[in-house]
Design a protein around this motif. Structure first.
Motif, PDB file in Angstrom:
ATOM      1  N   THR A 289       0.802  -1.224   0.000  1.00 37.52           N
ATOM      2  CA  THR A 289       0.000   0.000   0.000  1.00 37.52           C
ATOM      3  C   THR A 289       0.837   1.276   0.000  1.00 37.52           C
ATOM      4  OG1 THR A 289      -0.157  -0.098   2.407  1.00 37.52           O
ATOM      5  CG2 THR A 289      -1.955  -1.106   1.149  1.00 37.52           C
TER       6      THR A 289
ATOM      7  N   ASN B 175      -0.738   4.940  -0.432  1.00 37.85           N
ATOM      8  CA  ASN B 175      -0.597   5.949   0.624  1.00 37.85           C
ATOM      9  C   ASN B 175      -0.022   7.249   0.073  1.00 37.85           C
ATOM     10  OD1 ASN B 175      -1.690   4.788   2.935  1.00 37.85           O
ATOM     11  ND2 ASN B 175       0.191   3.688   3.414  1.00 37.85           N
TER      12      ASN B 175
ATOM     13  N   ARG C  29      -4.270  14.747   4.261  1.00 37.15           N
ATOM     14  CA  ARG C  29      -3.883  13.519   4.945  1.00 37.15           C
ATOM     15  C   ARG C  29      -5.093  12.958   5.693  1.00 37.15           C
ATOM     16  NH1 ARG C  29       1.169  12.011   4.992  1.00 37.15           N
ATOM     17  NH2 ARG C  29       1.800  10.376   6.396  1.00 37.15           N
TER      18      ARG C  29
ATOM     19  N   VAL D 222      -2.060  11.074   0.073  1.00 39.66           N
ATOM     20  CA  VAL D 222      -1.595  12.321   0.686  1.00 39.66           C
ATOM     21  C   VAL D 222      -1.134  13.325  -0.364  1.00 39.66           C
ATOM     22  CG1 VAL D 222      -0.967  11.211   2.846  1.00 39.66           C
ATOM     23  CG2 VAL D 222       0.764  11.487   1.088  1.00 39.66           C
TER      24      VAL D 222
ATOM     25  N   SER E 104      -6.572  11.425  15.503  1.00 42.71           N
ATOM     26  CA  SER E 104      -6.405  10.220  14.695  1.00 42.71           C
ATOM     27  C   SER E 104      -7.237   9.090  15.299  1.00 42.71           C
ATOM     28  CB  SER E 104      -4.938   9.804  14.664  1.00 42.71           C
ATOM     29  OG  SER E 104      -4.170  10.791  14.042  1.00 42.71           O
TER      30      SER E 104
ATOM     31  N   TYR F  47      -6.530   9.903   5.234  1.00 35.38           N
ATOM     32  CA  TYR F  47      -6.396   8.476   5.518  1.00 35.38           C
ATOM     33  C   TYR F  47      -4.978   8.002   5.222  1.00 35.38           C
ATOM     34  CZ  TYR F  47     -11.461   8.609   5.353  1.00 35.38           C
ATOM     35  OH  TYR F  47     -12.776   8.903   5.582  1.00 35.38           O
ATOM     36  N   GLU F  48      -4.600   6.950   5.954  1.00 32.32           N
ATOM     37  CA  GLU F  48      -3.334   6.277   5.700  1.00 32.32           C
ATOM     38  C   GLU F  48      -3.527   4.801   6.013  1.00 32.32           C
ATOM     39  OE1 GLU F  48       1.275   6.312   7.300  1.00 32.32           O
ATOM     40  OE2 GLU F  48      -0.079   7.933   7.860  1.00 32.32           O
TER      41      GLU F  48
END
Length: 176
Positions: free
Chosen positions: A21, A25, A34, A29, A75, A36-37
């Motif tokens: 991923t 990722n 930012r 971004v 987060s 989601y990660e």
């Protein structure tokens, strides 16, 4: 993960693997957002078979995701699960002009003698992500005056009645 067309026949076959991923990722971004990660690789469990030139592919993608709440900026993590079902059609059968219908949303066009599953899996992950990251629907967010996280602490700030530039207008009384 790539599937060779010569190895795909009428019998259902299964593939289970870990999809990296890191590139997804980096795309998530892009532009500094930012929301989601993805944590680690995504687990893919897929089945497929061929019928003529069409390839039928279905399965599940699982991943652990860190979200950054749009209201409180904290987060949070959640499990992402996306079931998918796609029909892969040779690109030669792609019409020159076409109007998309609902049935076309599950169609994917391929060319060459192999099918790369990575872009298909990435697309399914992106489609499964919520459009707005929220730690919970009940998230109270940040205080607009002092910036306190209203989920964790209370503040003594009084709520604003509107845009301060219109304060003078709120004091006017209509002449009858």
């Amino acid at each position: 993960m790539k599937l060779l067309l010569q190895d795909i026949d009428e019998s259902t076959q299964r593939v289970t693997y870990e999809e990296p991923t890191a590139l997804l990722n980096a795309r998530l971004v892009h532009g500094g957002v930012r929301d989601y990660e993805l944590l680690g690789n995504a687990a893919v469990d897929a089945q497929y078979y061929r019928s003529g030139a069409e390839i039928f592919l279905w399965g599940t993608v699982l991943s652990r995701v860190i979200g950054h709440c749009a209201r409180c900026l904290e987060s949070y993590t959640f499990d992402l699960r996306k079931d998918f079902s796609l029909v892969l059609v040779p690109q030669e059968r792609l019409p020159a002009r076409m109007e998309l219908t609902e049935e076309d949303l599950d169609l994917v066009y391929y060319q060459g003698d192999e099918i790369d599953l990575s872009p298909l899996v990435d697309e399914q992950i992106i489609l499964a992500l919520p459009t707005r990251p929220l730690c919970s629907e009940e998230c109270r967010g940040l205080c607009p005056q002092c910036g306190a996280n209203r989920n964790c602490e209370t503040c003594d700030c009084k709520p604003e009645l509107g845009d301060p530039r219109f304060a003078v207008l709120r004091q006017l009384k209509p002449n009858l």
